[in-house]
Design a protein around this motif. Structure first.
Motif, mmCIF file in Angstrom:
data_model
loop_
_atom_site.group_PDB
_atom_site.id
_atom_site.type_symbol
_atom_site.label_atom_id
_atom_site.label_comp_id
_atom_site.label_asym_id
_atom_site.label_seq_id
_atom_site.Cartn_x
_atom_site.Cartn_y
_atom_site.Cartn_z
ATOM 1 N N LEU A 1 63.542 57.519 89.699
ATOM 2 C CA LEU A 1 64.557 56.489 89.873
ATOM 3 C C LEU A 1 65.756 57.051 90.645
ATOM 4 N N LEU A 2 66.162 58.227 90.224
ATOM 5 C CA LEU A 2 67.340 58.829 90.838
ATOM 6 C C LEU A 2 67.065 59.147 92.307
ATOM 7 N N PHE A 3 65.890 59.646 92.560
ATOM 8 C CA PHE A 3 65.526 59.955 93.946
ATOM 9 C C PHE A 3 65.505 58.667 94.774
ATOM 10 N N GLY A 4 64.984 57.644 94.175
ATOM 11 C CA GLY A 4 64.964 56.347 94.859
ATOM 12 C C GLY A 4 66.375 55.881 95.172
ATOM 13 N N ILE A 5 67.287 56.113 94.211
ATOM 14 C CA ILE A 5 68.677 55.702 94.430
ATOM 15 C C ILE A 5 69.269 56.477 95.602
ATOM 16 N N ALA A 6 68.950 57.775 95.640
ATOM 17 C CA ALA A 6 69.469 58.607 96.738
ATOM 18 C C ALA A 6 68.967 58.072 98.072
ATOM 19 N N LEU B 1 59.763 63.426 77.797
ATOM 20 C CA LEU B 1 59.255 64.042 79.021
ATOM 21 C C LEU B 1 58.973 62.996 80.084
ATOM 22 N N LEU B 2 58.251 61.984 79.675
ATOM 23 C CA LEU B 2 57.862 60.977 80.666
ATOM 24 C C LEU B 2 59.072 60.177 81.111
ATOM 25 N N GLY B 3 59.996 59.947 80.171
ATOM 26 C CA GLY B 3 61.209 59.221 80.539
ATOM 27 C C GLY B 3 62.016 60.015 81.554
ATOM 28 N N ALA B 4 62.115 61.311 81.326
ATOM 29 C CA ALA B 4 62.853 62.149 82.260
ATOM 30 C C ALA B 4 62.163 62.130 83.620
ATOM 31 N N PHE B 5 60.835 62.194 83.580
ATOM 32 C CA PHE B 5 60.048 62.178 84.813
ATOM 33 C C PHE B 5 60.340 60.901 85.601
ATOM 34 N N LEU C 1 59.805 49.702 86.118
ATOM 35 C CA LEU C 1 58.487 49.314 85.600
ATOM 36 C C LEU C 1 58.056 50.235 84.466
ATOM 37 N N PHE C 2 58.505 51.496 84.553
ATOM 38 C CA PHE C 2 58.220 52.408 83.443
ATOM 39 C C PHE C 2 58.830 51.870 82.152
ATOM 40 N N LYS C 3 60.060 51.402 82.251
ATOM 41 C CA LYS C 3 60.724 50.924 81.027
ATOM 42 C C LYS C 3 60.094 49.647 80.499
ATOM 43 N N VAL C 4 59.637 48.779 81.380
ATOM 44 C CA VAL C 4 59.004 47.571 80.859
ATOM 45 C C VAL C 4 57.571 47.831 80.425
ATOM 46 N N GLY C 5 57.041 48.989 80.782
ATOM 47 C CA GLY C 5 55.686 49.313 80.341
ATOM 48 C C GLY C 5 54.621 48.626 81.170
ATOM 49 N N ALA C 6 54.793 48.646 82.512
ATOM 50 C CA ALA C 6 53.784 48.022 83.361
ATOM 51 C C ALA C 6 52.743 49.059 83.764
ATOM 52 N N PRO D 1 50.611 51.096 86.225
ATOM 53 C CA PRO D 1 50.085 52.284 85.543
ATOM 54 C C PRO D 1 51.185 53.178 84.947
ATOM 55 N N PHE D 2 52.341 52.594 84.656
ATOM 56 C CA PHE D 2 53.418 53.436 84.100
ATOM 57 C C PHE D 2 53.574 53.161 82.613
ATOM 58 N N HIS D 3 52.488 52.727 82.005
ATOM 59 C CA HIS D 3 52.568 52.219 80.635
ATOM 60 C C HIS D 3 52.107 53.241 79.618
ATOM 61 N N MET D 4 51.617 54.401 80.057
ATOM 62 C CA MET D 4 50.796 55.195 79.151
ATOM 63 C C MET D 4 51.571 55.770 77.982
ATOM 64 N N TRP D 5 52.882 55.833 78.129
ATOM 65 C CA TRP D 5 53.676 56.307 76.989
ATOM 66 C C TRP D 5 53.684 55.271 75.863
ATOM 67 N N THR D 6 53.523 53.991 76.208
ATOM 68 C CA THR D 6 53.786 52.940 75.235
ATOM 69 C C THR D 6 52.981 53.074 73.947
ATOM 70 N N PRO D 7 51.632 53.140 74.027
ATOM 71 C CA PRO D 7 50.886 53.174 72.760
ATOM 72 C C PRO D 7 51.269 54.373 71.901
ATOM 73 N N ASP D 8 51.371 55.541 72.526
ATOM 74 C CA ASP D 8 51.658 56.747 71.733
ATOM 75 C C ASP D 8 53.029 56.650 71.078
ATOM 76 N N VAL D 9 54.014 56.189 71.857
ATOM 77 C CA VAL D 9 55.375 56.147 71.321
ATOM 78 C C VAL D 9 55.496 55.038 70.279
ATOM 79 N N TYR D 10 54.919 53.889 70.574
ATOM 80 C CA TYR D 10 54.998 52.799 69.607
ATOM 81 C C TYR D 10 54.351 53.201 68.288
ATOM 82 N N GLN D 11 53.244 53.933 68.390
ATOM 83 C CA GLN D 11 52.549 54.310 67.174
ATOM 84 C C GLN D 11 53.321 55.372 66.395
ATOM 85 N N GLY D 12 53.901 56.326 67.117
ATOM 86 C CA GLY D 12 54.534 57.443 66.429
ATOM 87 C C GLY D 12 55.926 57.131 65.908
ATOM 88 N N ALA D 13 56.646 56.283 66.611
ATOM 89 C CA ALA D 13 58.026 56.024 66.222
ATOM 90 C C ALA D 13 58.075 55.314 64.881
#
Lengths: 633, 549
Positions: free
Chosen positions: B228-233, B219-223, B284-289, B291-303
């Motif tokens: 990103l896509l809008f920025g590209i446009a 979900l967050l990745g799609a978000f 920045l979302f992908k590098v986990g900076a 305030p775009f980092h919030m997925w990191t702990p949950d995903v790292y823990q669950g994966a």
């Protein structure tokens, strides 16, 4: 030829590596291997010496660069060696006396189950000491300096099961640390001043340096020398170091390592020559220690500690001579070498006596041993005659030169120093005669040991007596050999320089005065300890205030305890207080607030994807707003 | 009305058919990517046609072979000078072949290789029903806890699809730092993201948590992709192109001709600013900076933990590569605009990661926050905008990825009845029971903390030095403070392992197969070598630190 220099060090180093890492399988041959490698070093040294003799005076120095040790920007240090007349003198002394003492230890340590390890440590010591005198820069010298400190620590505490030995090792290590700090500061100052550590450039550019800086470097070097050579005020460890096995005392704490300070000062002569203030301090340290050691030596009943006091005093002579500048450098080294012979011989003799007397060290429980241990008696006796400066023997020549040089310093200073050295000679004669009389003459005062056995003194095995005999030869003839025709002076002068000074009185007068001082000391000792009418009491009498103080090493430990230990404790306590209240308060407060912040921030991470999305959305909004704002500003 | 006329209302007669210009593709230079993609396709065929029993060995062999071959191709390209003297833009402007590309591709491939070793580990759990099992679910489609799942376990199914998925992800990761236009950037991002979303959902134990993590990540990745896509446009609107070089030219004003179609938008700075901010956000979302980092702990823990290690290492390398290229190739002309903003993000990331990590009680979450803090440190090097900045970041990424995979590999070893024992309290006294494993983990922790003689120190020193020389002294101060805070929780784990009494019912340390041993061993070796003798690799990174434009 210069490629052989590294082998000098490599041989004992290999021995140390094999004996210390090789494990039990070397138990049976370890001592032979160690001795053979020490002898290898001596043979190489002798070959290099012979080669050096064939060359003209100007190109006797050899250099060998092994590899670049540290190369960081402007910080360059090489593993490189320098073999000149001064180094080879030390090399021969170290490896020669070292080999003899290895041989002696084969017999002395025969019944010790950790003999292999002992020889490993001895080899390690030889390697480090050779590195110290062969290094061509101060940093590498420092490496050797620390190496001998380590070996000394390991060997003093060799019988670590004895708490006294463990404590003595620790004490030696700690006191040496103080001196080592001096050396490291000196090296740092050199680096900031000269940009290098190598002897050549450092000593060569002394002329362009301010006297203040040179004095600072000189004083720091002196501090280092005080630590290693047991000079006042860092002298307190040497007496306790006698807890180590006697061969160690002979090799490390009499003949070689403790003279490293003298080497350092003579090697750095150019610095001291240009820093008269530092030189004055050197002379004062030497003079004070000379008297200090002599007085302590008079009061000790423990034969090794009496000899240790004597060592301290004799090194005081050397330091004093080194402090005289070019007048004294050569004689400092000459006395160092002759002292190496006779003091090592005396210690080995003491070890031989202990060997025969159930490891008893109290001279009051000896007496009349000359009949039972004839070889020991004769070799010890020759060493005794040499150290008191009996005319014609080694000590006579070398000590006499120092006394002459002290007078030749000139002016009031010369008179004061000359008198002190003369007085020292008298006291030396006194305390050494005392040792001699108490041990080998008089009545038997033997006491049963802890298990109730009376000692049965006997001559030591050949492996022990032969080194003693060889050293006795050195004690008798070395001084004469060196002095006749000024051989030693001509040998070292190209390295250390020489200046005959302004002697206010003739050499003959000085010699006569020395002999008078000697006779005076011997007679007083004979009156007090030699006469049948006044036998030596088995239990030490109370003695005068001075005697009691001297027995306690002139209160050196008490002084250290009150001033340094107590002072240190108070300082520590107050620092701990500041640390606990102020520093910890700040630290813990910060930690607590960061922890609290963490706990609060953590709540933002609530597990709901929707709030994460909001955070991302908000973050992007801020990002965009900030970017636009930046452009607007 | 005639039929023709009617027809012509909605059709028009075609002109003569133009010949489609065949694109000019430099296959040799694209070989690293092509090899991996090809192997992934073969992997799918293996899934379809190979008997179930044989798949595991075939897939592991194929994957390792593909990665090694691809790495060899990278080495070959580097050897041929494509990283230094023969840099070029390949595939009709879509892919840049230059030093950073090759360095990062090499790093990604090595990290992937190590990660695949941990994927292939089958000795940690005891065999069930005669099958060796790995970290992945028996049948991904079976509902957790259902009868279906039990049957799948009983039948000895294993999800060998993870290997082709991983290969696809690797392919995306390889293209990501090399992407030389915004569309390639976006597509490669999706190519590696989609397999990763799936991989996250495949944990054998704690399946619900794993699936939750995957959904959140998706979900967050799609978000973020939407941003990103809008920025590209918007960026296209601004520059009239998606190619990096052209955008850069428009940004620094060397192209002034306005495309008539985009007459209304081209050169509008608002579009540039907003568009670049949004693209930055996507990366920045992908590098986990923060305030775009919030997925990191949950995903790292669950994966599944091997997947976590893979993501934490390889994804971060690729994402930072893309970020570097964007900032250094496309946007250097407006560094006055983005630098202050990136300063803020860097500080927030360093401090945020370090501070929140202090109160974590789960080792995987702890490592997740640590990865956030490290993202901050790397960002400090990124915004230096000097050649040293690039090379220090490259070095840091190489050093960091091995530590990370190694650390997560160690996490897979510490197990109790419920699988991995990730709660920190269970790690108490580990050093008494398994001194070697604890010591290895301690090495990794010290490297994370940046203690000298580990790669962490060399890397941190390099980025901070670059940042300080790039005029970001204040950032370095904050970085050092964050390091101090971070050291606390790293050292705390060491204290816990070595100075606490082990619990009676504590976890056991599984003896892994040679696969995991190799992964951990490589981690330790790289950590120590890069710590003790970093100069060769620093030189390598600095040779590789020049982008092609």
């Amino acid at each position: 030829m210069e490629n052989l220099i590294a082998l000098l060090i490599a041989a004992p180093l290999l021995g140390a590596a094999v004996l210390l890492c090789g494990g039990r399988r070397f138990d049976r041959v370890g001592h032979l291997l160690g001795t053979a490698l020490a002898a290898t070093s001596f043979v190489i040294g002798a070959a290099l010496f012979a080669n050096m003799l064939t060359k003209s005076v100007d190109d006797r120095a050899l250099h060998q660069k092994l590899f670049n040790w540290i190369d960081v920007g402007g910080f360059q240090a090489d593993i490189a060696f320098q073999l000149d007349q001064l180094s080879i003198t030390f090399v021969l002394l170290i490896s020669g006396v070292g080999t003899l003492i290895h041989v002696y230890s084969i017999g002395y340590m025969e019944h010790d189950e950790r003999r292999r390890r002992f020889f490993g440590y001895l080899n390690l010591f030889l390697a480090a000491m050779l590195l110290l005198v062969l290094a061509d820069n101060y940093l590498l010298l420092y490496f050797g300096w620390e190496g001998v400190g380590l070996a000394s620590y390991l060997l003093i505490g060799f019988w670590q099961h004895k708490p006294s030995a463990a404590t003595a090792a620790k004490k030696a290590f700690l006191v040496n640390r103080v001196g080592d700090i001096g050396l490291s500061i000196a090296i740092m100052l050199m680096f900031t001043t000269f940009g290098t550590f190598a002897f050549g450039p450092v000593l060569g550019s002394v002329g362009e340096t301010s006297e203040g800086m040179l004095t600072a470097i000189g004083l720091m070097l002196l501090l280092a020398a005080c630590g290693k050579s047991a000079q006042v005020p860092l002298q307190s460890w040497l007496g306790d170091a006698m807890e180590g096995p006697t061969p160690v005392s002979a090799l490390i704490h009499a003949a070689t390592m403790v003279t490293a300070g003298v080497y350092l000062i003579v090697r750095s002569g150019a610095i001291f020559n240009a820093a008269p203030d530092a030189q004055l301090v050197v002379v004062i340290v030497g003079a004070v220690t000379l008297m200090f050691g002599a007085i302590v030596g008079c009061a000790k009943d423990d034969i090794k500690k009496a000899l240790a006091g004597s060592t301290m005093s004799q090194i005081g002579y050397m330091i004093l001579a080194a402090g005289l500048g070019p007048i004294g450098y050569v004689f400092a080294i000459m006395h160092l070498v002759t002292h190496g012979f006779f003091k090592a011989g005396l210690f080995l003799g003491a070890g031989s006596v202990m060997h025969g007397m159930n490891d008893e060290v109290d001279m009051r429980k000896y007496g009349g041993l000359r009949k039972y241990m004839p070889v020991t008696f004769v070799t010890f006796g020759l060493g005794y005659l040499a150290i008191i400066g009996f005319p014609g023997l080694s000590g006579f020549f070398s000590k006499d030169m120092i006394i002459e040089a002290a007078f030749a310093k000139g002016g009031t200073e010369g008179w004061i120093l000359g008198s002190i050295t003369l007085l020292g000679a008298a006291i030396t004669a006194f305390y050494m005669t005392r040792v001699m009389l108490m041990t080998f003459f008089g009545e038997k005062r033997w006491q049963p040991d802890a298990e109730g056995h009376l000692p049965h003194p006997h001559e030591s095995p050949k492996s022990m007596t032969i080194p003693m005999i060889i050293l006795a030869f050195g004690s008798v003839f070395a001084g004469g050999f060196f002095s006749i025709g000024d051989r030693f002076l001509n040998w070292l002068e190209p390295v250390t320089g020489w200046d005959h000074g302004h002697a206010p009185i003739s050499a003959t007068t000085v010699t006569a005065a020395t002999v008078v001082a000697l006779l005076l000391g011997v007679s007083i000792a004979w009156v007090m300890y030699g006469r049948k009418a006044r036998p030596v009491p088995v239990v030490a009498p109370r003695g005068s205030v001075l005697t009691r103080a001297a027995r306690r090493d002139l209160l050196q430990d008490d002084f250290n305890h009150v001033v340094l230990v107590r002072g240190g404790e108070h300082l520590t306590r107050s620092l701990v207080y500041v640390d606990h209240t102020l520093v910890d308060g700040v630290v813990n407060g910060t930690a607590a607030s960061v922890g609290g912040l963490s706990g609060r921030l953590r709540k933002l991470q609530n597990g709901y994807a929707r709030s994460y999305a909001v955070s991302m959305f908000g973050g992007t909004a801020v990002l965009i707003a900030a970017t636009l704002l930046m452009r607007a500003v | 009305m005639s039929a023709t006329a009617v027809h012509s209302l909605w059709t028009t007669a075609a002109g003569p058919i133009d010949k489609i210009q065949a694109p000019d593709i430099e296959y040799a230079q694209l070989a690293p990517v092509l090899i991996v993609v090809g192997a992934a396709v073969v992997g799918l065929l293996v899934e379809a046609f190979m008997p179930r029993k044989a798949r595991y060995h075939a897939q592991v062999f194929l994957t390792v072979l593909a990665i090694v071959a691809s790495f060899a191709a990278v080495l070959g390209l580097a050897e041929a000078g494509y990283g230094t003297t023969k840099v070029r833009i390949a595939a009709m402007g879509a892919i840049a072949i230059d030093g950073p590309t090759l360095f990062l591709q090499g790093t990604i491939l090595l990290a992937s290789l190590v990660a695949v070793f941990t994927f292939a580990e089958r000795k940690l759990d005891p065999e069930t029903h005669g099958t060796k099992i790995d970290s992945f679910v028996a049948q991904a489609a079976a509902v957790p806890g259902s009868e279906n799942e039990k049957q799948a376990v009983k039948a000895g199914f294993t999800t060998t699809e993870v290997y082709p998925l991983t290969l696809f992800a690797i392919a995306g990761l390889l293209v990501f730092p090399a992407a030389n236009d915004l569309l390639t950037l976006f597509i490669s991002l999706e190519v590696f993201s989609l397999p990763l979303y799936l991989l996250c959902a495949l944990a054998r134990r704690k399946r619900l948590m794993s699936q939750e993590a995957a959904v959140k990540y998706f979900l967050l990745g799609a978000f973020s992709s939407a941003f990103l896509l809008f920025g590209i446009a918007l960026m296209y609107g601004y520059a009239g192109s998606v190619a990096y070089a052209r955008i850069a030219d428009v940004v620094d004003g060397s192209i002034r001709t306005i495309d008539p179609v985009l007459a209304d938008t081209m050169g509008n700075d608002a579009l540039l600013l907003i568009g670049s901010a949004m693209i930055l956000m996507g990366l920045l979302f992908k590098v986990g900076a923060v305030p775009f980092h919030m997925w990191t702990p949950d995903v790292y823990q669950g994966a599944p933990t091997p997947v976590t290690g893979f993501m934490a290492a390889a994804t971060k390398v690729a994402a930072f590569g893309a970020l570097l290229r964007l900032l250094y190739v496309v946007l250097p002309g407006m560094s006055w605009d983005w630098r202050p903003v990136m300063w803020g993000i860097t500080i927030a990331t360093m401090l945020g990661g370090a501070i929140v990590a202090i109160t974590q009680t789960d080792i995987k979450r702890l490592l997740a926050y640590s990865s956030i803090a490290h993202a901050g440190f790397i960002l400090a090097g990124v915004i230096a905008v000097t050649p040293e900045g690039v090379s220090s970041v490259l070095f840091y990424l190489g050093a960091y990825s091995f530590v990370t995979i190694g650390a997560f590999a160690v996490v897979t070893l510490v197990r109790d009845a419920g699988g991995e024992a990730t709660h920190l309290s269970k790690w108490a006294g580990l050093g008494r029971r398994s001194p070697l494993v604890a010591a290895v983990f301690a090495v990794f922790l010290l490297a994370f903390a940046g203690i000298p003689l580990t790669s962490g120190f060399s890397g941190k020193f390099a980025v901070f030095k670059a940042a300080a020389e790039g005029g970001a002294g204040a950032l370095v101060v904050v970085g050092v403070i964050s390091s101090a805070i971070a050291a606390f929780f790293y050292i705390r784990v060491i204290v816990l392992m070595f100075f606490s009494e082990p619990k009676a019912d504590g976890p056991t340390v599984a003896v892994p197969s040679v696969m995991t041993k190799m992964a951990i061993g490589m981690g330790v070796v790289v950590t120590v070598v890069l710590g003790v003798a970093p100069q060769y690799f620093l030189n390598l990174a600095s040779q590789a630190g020049v982008f092609v434009r």
